[in-house]
Scaffold this active site. Structure first.
Site, PDB file in Angstrom:
ATOM      1  N   ARG A 177       0.849  -1.208   0.000  1.00 50.82           N
ATOM      2  CA  ARG A 177       0.000   0.000   0.000  1.00 50.82           C
ATOM      3  C   ARG A 177       0.879   1.251   0.000  1.00 50.82           C
ATOM      4  O   ARG A 177       0.600   2.229  -0.681  1.00 50.82           O
ATOM      5  CB  ARG A 177      -0.949  -0.007   1.222  1.00 50.82           C
ATOM      6  CG  ARG A 177      -2.030  -1.084   1.141  1.00 50.82           C
ATOM      7  CD  ARG A 177      -3.100  -0.895   2.218  1.00 50.82           C
ATOM      8  NE  ARG A 177      -2.592  -0.984   3.575  1.00 50.82           N
ATOM      9  CZ  ARG A 177      -2.493  -2.111   4.282  1.00 50.82           C
ATOM     10  NH1 ARG A 177      -2.888  -3.257   3.750  1.00 50.82           N
ATOM     11  NH2 ARG A 177      -2.018  -2.102   5.512  1.00 50.82           N
TER      12      ARG A 177
ATOM     13  N   LYS B  19     -12.572  14.815   4.631  1.00 45.81           N
ATOM     14  CA  LYS B  19     -13.689  14.206   3.910  1.00 45.81           C
ATOM     15  C   LYS B  19     -14.452  13.240   4.797  1.00 45.81           C
ATOM     16  O   LYS B  19     -13.852  12.541   5.619  1.00 45.81           O
ATOM     17  CB  LYS B  19     -13.143  13.440   2.693  1.00 45.81           C
ATOM     18  CG  LYS B  19     -14.246  12.775   1.874  1.00 45.81           C
ATOM     19  CD  LYS B  19     -13.712  11.749   0.907  1.00 45.81           C
ATOM     20  CE  LYS B  19     -14.055  10.359   1.387  1.00 45.81           C
ATOM     21  NZ  LYS B  19     -13.837   9.327   0.364  1.00 45.81           N
TER      22      LYS B  19
ATOM     23  N   GLU C  60     -19.735  14.564   1.686  1.00 41.43           N
ATOM     24  CA  GLU C  60     -19.963  13.559   0.634  1.00 41.43           C
ATOM     25  C   GLU C  60     -21.158  12.665   0.938  1.00 41.43           C
ATOM     26  O   GLU C  60     -21.016  11.643   1.614  1.00 41.43           O
ATOM     27  CB  GLU C  60     -18.708  12.686   0.447  1.00 41.43           C
ATOM     28  CG  GLU C  60     -18.876  11.635  -0.645  1.00 41.43           C
ATOM     29  CD  GLU C  60     -17.646  10.757  -0.876  1.00 41.43           C
ATOM     30  OE1 GLU C  60     -16.672  10.885  -0.115  1.00 41.43           O
ATOM     31  OE2 GLU C  60     -17.678   9.950  -1.813  1.00 41.43           O
TER      32      GLU C  60
ATOM     33  N   LYS D  55     -19.319  16.868  -2.286  1.00 40.12           N
ATOM     34  CA  LYS D  55     -18.842  15.760  -3.130  1.00 40.12           C
ATOM     35  C   LYS D  55     -19.988  14.774  -3.323  1.00 40.12           C
ATOM     36  O   LYS D  55     -20.166  13.853  -2.531  1.00 40.12           O
ATOM     37  CB  LYS D  55     -17.640  15.081  -2.456  1.00 40.12           C
ATOM     38  CG  LYS D  55     -17.156  13.825  -3.181  1.00 40.12           C
ATOM     39  CD  LYS D  55     -15.768  13.425  -2.762  1.00 40.12           C
ATOM     40  CE  LYS D  55     -15.405  12.072  -3.363  1.00 40.12           C
ATOM     41  NZ  LYS D  55     -13.977  11.773  -3.240  1.00 40.12           N
TER      42      LYS D  55
ATOM     43  N   SER E 243     -16.658   9.254  -8.423  1.00 34.59           N
ATOM     44  CA  SER E 243     -16.933   8.525  -9.674  1.00 34.59           C
ATOM     45  C   SER E 243     -17.836   7.318  -9.438  1.00 34.59           C
ATOM     46  O   SER E 243     -18.569   6.919 -10.358  1.00 34.59           O
ATOM     47  CB  SER E 243     -15.642   8.139 -10.395  1.00 34.59           C
ATOM     48  OG  SER E 243     -14.789   7.349  -9.603  1.00 34.59           O
ATOM     49  N   GLY E 244     -17.785   6.721  -8.273  1.00 33.21           N
ATOM     50  CA  GLY E 244     -18.806   5.748  -7.871  1.00 33.21           C
ATOM     51  C   GLY E 244     -18.836   4.416  -8.595  1.00 33.21           C
ATOM     52  O   GLY E 244     -19.794   3.666  -8.449  1.00 33.21           O
ATOM     53  N   GLY E 245     -17.826   4.133  -9.436  1.00 31.31           N
ATOM     54  CA  GLY E 245     -17.827   2.869 -10.168  1.00 31.31           C
ATOM     55  C   GLY E 245     -18.119   3.041 -11.651  1.00 31.31           C
ATOM     56  O   GLY E 245     -18.201   2.063 -12.396  1.00 31.31           O
TER      57      GLY E 245
HETATM   58  P1  13P Z   1     -14.733   6.866  -6.377  1.00 30.64           P
HETATM   59  O1  13P Z   1     -14.401   8.004  -7.291  1.00 30.64           O
HETATM   60  O2  13P Z   1     -14.009   5.609  -6.707  1.00 30.64           O
HETATM   61  O3  13P Z   1     -16.217   6.678  -6.208  1.00 30.64           O
HETATM   62  O4  13P Z   1     -14.197   7.268  -4.939  1.00 30.64           O
HETATM   63  C1  13P Z   1     -14.430   8.529  -4.470  1.00 30.64           C
HETATM   64  C2  13P Z   1     -14.414   8.512  -3.018  1.00 30.64           C
HETATM   65  O5  13P Z   1     -13.682   9.241  -2.409  1.00 30.64           O
HETATM   66  C3  13P Z   1     -15.334   7.622  -2.321  1.00 30.64           C
HETATM   67  O6  13P Z   1     -15.480   8.044  -1.007  1.00 30.64           O
END
Ligand code: 13P
Length: 342
Positions: free
Chosen positions: A46, A136, A177, A219, A261-263
């Site tokens: 990581r 965040k 978010e 977000k 982006s969410g997938g």
């Molecule tokens: P993704 O863009 O992969 O959805 O991740 C954004 C993120 O910070 C999720 O908490």
């Protein structure tokens, strides 16, 4: 509250058509992504992967801020410099994920509430001392049969507002978010309805907790049909549904909206963000930017595969996706920018 500091940081994060890179995957999430590609799920792997990211040449030309995770903000490059220093030297503002994840919400089967308020004031003070300028917190809303419930949206909106208040007290810009997940076969219209309701409740709670809107960023998810919905709208339809939803629900005092982006695929995320900026630029009171994790990192991770020999190529892919998204903020992204090698 350090009003000027908050406003300046929020502005800097949205400046020059840049956006954010989310590299704050928790250890379990990061390990899951590594496992899929056969990369060892160790602290050193990581660390090496995050070193690849923070040392990517020219990343600061497209990325204004990077969101770190508790383990990552404490890690260092091989040469001993901290990741925070590496980012700052690259002109990238360091931030930190401070929620501790979503757990089942008691009495609400299938729904989650994000936790992490206990001890947050102390943790924020420590992160600030380490150089983090923003934070965040991600709430998760699931669309399904009879859900989301009012109780779930309320609980998550309240926690987001309490978190935002503590951040602003500490002089750190809160990234708020509320993520309505793409999973499921719901329609775009259903996602729009839920997203609007969630945003309204989040902003009600932010107001109740006296959050300075000028010193925060939102977000959200884009308004999308569920991943398994048989009808998938065009890029332009998604852009219209998304921006029209935000025009109704997000106050003009908020300086910026930076999507997760969410997938979605990396290309679709760029194309959709681009279409929003092309079609609405002159009508939007806020900057419309990105805060992607997978849609920036995934191609690079697939190239890297845990091997030193692949670092340079993976960095090129990372920098390239960041550049595509900066172009999308300007409405200058074009599918022809996608090269097979990137
Ligand atoms: P993704 O863009 O992969 O959805 O991740 C954004 C993120 O910070 C999720 O908490």
């Amino acid at each position: 509250m350090k009003v000027e500091e908050l406003i300046e940081t929020a502005k800097a994060l949205m400046a020059d058509d840049k956006g954010l890179l989310a590299m704050d995957e928790s250890n379990p999430t990061c390990n899951k992504r590594f496992a899929k590609l056969g990369i060892p799920q160790t602290e050193e792997a990581r660390r090496a992967y995050r070193e690849l990211i923070v040392t990517t040449p020219h990343l600061g030309e497209s990325i204004s801020g990077a969101i770190l995770y508790d383990e990552t903000i404490r890690q260092r490059k091989k040469d001993g410099a901290s990741f925070v220093t590496a980012l700052t030297d690259a002109g990238i503002i360091p931030g930190i994920k401070v929620d501790i994840g979503a757990n089942d919400l008691a009495a609400f089967p299938g729904e989650k509430v994000t936790e992490g308020l206990d001890g947050l004031r102390q943790r924020l003070a420590e992160y600030k001392e380490m150089g983090a300028c923003f934070a965040k917190w991600r709430a998760v809303i699931v669309i399904g049969d009879g859900i989301p419930s009012r109780g779930c949206i309320d609980a998550n909106a309240h926690a987001l507002a309490r978190y935002a208040g503590l951040c602003q007290e500490a002089g750190m810009v809160p990234i708020v978010e509320p993520e309505v997940l793409m999973d499921g076969d719901h329609t775009l219209e259903r996602c729009r309805e839920v997203t609007e309701e969630v945003l309204r409740m989040v902003f009600d709670q932010l107001k109740a907790q006296r959050i300075l809107l000028e010193g925060m960023l939102l977000k959200p998810n884009m308004v999308l049909p569920g991943l398994t919905c048989p009808h998938q709208e065009s890029v332009e339809e998604v852009a219209d549904a998304t921006v029209n939803c935000f025009l109704r629900a997000v106050p003009a005092a908020v300086p910026g909206i930076a999507f997760l982006s969410g997938g979605q695929s990396a290309e679709l995320a760029s194309a959709r963000l681009n279409a929003m900026n092309v079609r609405f630029k002159s009508r939007m009171p806020w900057a419309l930017a990105f805060s992607f994790s997978r849609a920036i990192q995934q191609p690079a991770l697939e190239i890297w595969q845990g091997k030193d020999a692949n670092v340079a190529e993976a960095q090129q892919a990372l920098s390239y996706r960041a550049k595509c998204n900066r172009a999308a903020r300007r409405g200058e992204y074009d599918a022809t920018m996608e090269k097979p090698s990137a």
